[in-house]
Write a protein that holds these residues in place. Structure first.
Motif, short mmCIF file in Angstrom:
data_model
loop_
_atom_site.label_atom_id
_atom_site.label_comp_id
_atom_site.label_asym_id
_atom_site.label_seq_id
_atom_site.Cartn_x
_atom_site.Cartn_y
_atom_site.Cartn_z
N TRP A 1 0.84 -1.19 0.00
CA TRP A 1 0.00 0.00 0.00
C TRP A 1 0.87 1.24 0.00
O TRP A 1 1.93 1.27 0.61
CB TRP A 1 -0.92 0.00 1.21
CG TRP A 1 -1.83 -1.20 1.24
CD1 TRP A 1 -1.57 -2.39 1.85
CD2 TRP A 1 -3.09 -1.33 0.62
NE1 TRP A 1 -2.61 -3.27 1.64
CE2 TRP A 1 -3.56 -2.64 0.89
CE3 TRP A 1 -3.89 -0.47 -0.14
CZ2 TRP A 1 -4.79 -3.10 0.44
CZ3 TRP A 1 -5.12 -0.93 -0.60
CH2 TRP A 1 -5.56 -2.23 -0.31
N TYR B 1 0.98 5.52 0.51
CA TYR B 1 0.40 6.80 0.88
C TYR B 1 1.13 7.89 0.10
O TYR B 1 2.00 7.61 -0.73
CB TYR B 1 0.56 7.03 2.38
CG TYR B 1 -0.26 6.11 3.24
CD1 TYR B 1 -1.51 6.48 3.72
CD2 TYR B 1 0.21 4.84 3.56
CE1 TYR B 1 -2.27 5.63 4.50
CE2 TYR B 1 -0.54 3.97 4.35
CZ TYR B 1 -1.78 4.37 4.82
OH TYR B 1 -2.53 3.52 5.58
N ARG C 1 -2.71 1.42 9.33
CA ARG C 1 -3.68 1.76 8.31
C ARG C 1 -5.02 2.13 8.93
O ARG C 1 -5.70 3.06 8.48
CB ARG C 1 -3.87 0.61 7.32
CG ARG C 1 -2.69 0.40 6.38
CD ARG C 1 -2.96 -0.70 5.40
NE ARG C 1 -4.15 -0.42 4.62
CZ ARG C 1 -5.01 -1.34 4.21
NH1 ARG C 1 -4.84 -2.60 4.51
NH2 ARG C 1 -6.06 -0.99 3.49
N ARG C 2 -5.41 1.42 9.99
CA ARG C 2 -6.68 1.71 10.65
C ARG C 2 -6.63 3.08 11.34
O ARG C 2 -7.60 3.84 11.30
CB ARG C 2 -6.98 0.61 11.67
CG ARG C 2 -8.35 0.74 12.32
CD ARG C 2 -8.69 -0.48 13.15
NE ARG C 2 -7.74 -0.68 14.25
CZ ARG C 2 -6.82 -1.62 14.28
NH1 ARG C 2 -6.70 -2.47 13.26
NH2 ARG C 2 -6.01 -1.75 15.32
N LYS D 1 -6.73 5.77 8.73
CA LYS D 1 -8.06 5.85 8.13
C LYS D 1 -8.99 6.72 8.97
O LYS D 1 -9.85 7.44 8.44
CB LYS D 1 -8.65 4.45 7.97
CG LYS D 1 -9.95 4.40 7.18
CD LYS D 1 -10.40 2.97 6.96
CE LYS D 1 -11.68 2.92 6.13
NZ LYS D 1 -12.13 1.51 5.91
N LYS D 2 -8.83 6.67 10.29
CA LYS D 2 -9.66 7.49 11.17
C LYS D 2 -9.44 8.98 10.91
O LYS D 2 -10.33 9.80 11.17
CB LYS D 2 -9.35 7.15 12.63
CG LYS D 2 -9.87 5.80 13.08
CD LYS D 2 -9.58 5.57 14.55
CE LYS D 2 -10.14 4.22 15.00
NZ LYS D 2 -9.86 3.96 16.44
N GLY E 1 -8.91 10.10 7.94
CA GLY E 1 -9.26 10.33 6.54
C GLY E 1 -8.11 10.12 5.58
O GLY E 1 -8.17 10.57 4.43
N LYS F 1 -6.23 7.62 3.38
CA LYS F 1 -6.40 6.30 2.79
C LYS F 1 -5.24 5.98 1.85
O LYS F 1 -4.81 6.84 1.08
CB LYS F 1 -7.72 6.22 2.03
CG LYS F 1 -8.95 6.36 2.92
CD LYS F 1 -10.22 6.23 2.10
CE LYS F 1 -11.45 6.36 2.98
NZ LYS F 1 -12.71 6.22 2.20
N PRO F 2 -4.75 4.76 1.89
CA PRO F 2 -3.66 4.39 0.99
C PRO F 2 -4.19 3.91 -0.35
O PRO F 2 -5.37 3.60 -0.50
CB PRO F 2 -3.00 3.23 1.73
CG PRO F 2 -4.15 2.55 2.41
CD PRO F 2 -5.10 3.66 2.80
N GLN F 3 -3.30 3.84 -1.32
CA GLN F 3 -3.60 3.23 -2.62
C GLN F 3 -2.89 1.89 -2.71
O GLN F 3 -1.76 1.75 -2.23
CB GLN F 3 -3.11 4.11 -3.77
CG GLN F 3 -3.92 5.36 -4.01
CD GLN F 3 -3.40 6.11 -5.23
OE1 GLN F 3 -2.20 6.38 -5.36
NE2 GLN F 3 -4.29 6.44 -6.14
N THR G 1 -8.48 -3.36 -6.18
CA THR G 1 -8.27 -2.96 -4.78
C THR G 1 -9.19 -3.71 -3.83
O THR G 1 -8.77 -4.13 -2.75
CB THR G 1 -8.49 -1.44 -4.63
OG1 THR G 1 -7.55 -0.75 -5.46
CG2 THR G 1 -8.30 -1.01 -3.19
N GLU H 1 -8.25 -5.58 -0.27
CA GLU H 1 -8.79 -5.10 1.00
C GLU H 1 -9.45 -6.24 1.76
O GLU H 1 -9.27 -6.37 2.98
CB GLU H 1 -9.79 -3.97 0.75
CG GLU H 1 -9.14 -2.66 0.33
CD GLU H 1 -10.15 -1.57 0.03
OE1 GLU H 1 -9.77 -0.39 0.10
OE2 GLU H 1 -11.32 -1.91 -0.28
#
Length: 291
Positions: free
Chosen positions: A80, A82, A102-103, A106-107, A109, A111-113, A144, A148
């Motif tokens: 992943w 960023y 990652r979690r 994510k909180k 905002g 998000k990885p690619q 993706t 995931e």
């Protein structure tokens, strides 16, 4: 059997994450073995550090396959990606060993690619030889959502039934995309399946029979693909690593070897994953440097 030596040769690549050489031989899967088959080593520079020690790492290996470049050149280090600032932060010594990054990101905002073609500068084998088609190829255009869900499978202790359901749904989805994209014109076609790696980890010490069924499914898939593409197409099958097997544990941890086969008789043998980039270029009538 494919005929080589012409600039208009076609190449089909079936990439199978986690396909183990010893199991293909043990179960005598002739479609996977083809006319020439063998194993090649995975050196340390294609690995990353885990709790179990150094282990072959999928994105590093496949981007090297796609570009013919060693990891220090393409600089892909993770599945992943960023943006530049957050990639640097998550690799700081005090942060790198924190679980659930990652979690946490994510909180906020962030998000990885999933690693893809935009994340490295070198041209891929698909860029060089046109027309080409790639289906769900890791490091290039992988789906993706599949990855995931796979991450969730590994992080949560899910029932085997749910793992199997997801794995076979992913298999059929990729097959559908593959057979649809096989229509039309192409010189180079590649498709990537991650589910053997998933099943190999989850069937560890649990079900040899179910893992055998998965291997047999791909053995039959080779037959179905060849029916569609004909005998004049060179067919390459390869994995990025296998899985360790012994008398007490069938599979689970990544082994430091990988499988390959081709539907022609050849004395050529790969020494590492980057060799395939140059051999495919040769098969397609290009220069060895891939330029």
């Amino acid at each position: 059997m494919a005929k080589l030596g012409f600039s208009n040769s076609r190449v089909f690549i079936l990439a199978l994450d986690g396909l183990e050489y010893e199991l293909v031989v043990r179960w005598n899967l002739r479609q996977l073995m083809q006319e020439t088959f063998g194993k090649y080593p995975i050196p340390k520079h294609y690995m990353h550090e885990t709790e179990e020690g150094l282990t072959p790492y999928t994105p590093i290996i496949w981007v090297s396959f796609l570009t013919g470049r060693h990891p220090k050149e393409h600089n892909v280090k993770s599945m992943w990606k960023y943006n530049g600032v957050w990639d640097k932060i998550r690799r700081l010594p005090i942060i790198s060993w924190v679980k659930g990054k990652r979690r946490i990101f994510k909180k906020f905002g962030i998000k990885p690619q999933l690693i893809n073609r935009s994340h490295y500068d070198f041209p891929t084998i698909f860029d060089i030889f046109q027309p080409s088609k790639a289906v769900n190829f890791i490091g290039y255009n992988a789906v993706t959502e599949i990855w995931e869900h796979m991450n969730l499978m590994f992080k949560k202790k899910l029932e085997m039934k749910k793992v199997e359901q997801f794995g076979w749904e992913a298999y059929h989805k990729i097959c559908e995309l593959m057979f649809r994209e096989m229509n039309g014109e192409w010189r180079l076609f590649a498709v990537y399946f991650p589910i053997l790696d998933l099943f190999s980890h989850f069937y560890m010490n649990k079900s040899v029979k179910k893992l055998l069924i998965a291997y047999q499914t791909f053995d039959h898939l080779v037959y179905k693909i060849k029916e569609r593409i004909g005998d004049d197409c060179l067919f390459l099958i390869l994995s990025d690593h296998g899985h360790e097997i012994d008398n007490h544990r069938l599979t689970g941890n990544h082994s430091h070897q990988a499988f390959w086969s081709v539907n022609v008789e050849t004395e050529w043998k790969p020494k590492e994953i980057t060799d395939f980039f140059y051999k495919i270029s040769e098969w397609l009538g290009g220069e060895r440097n891939g330029a």
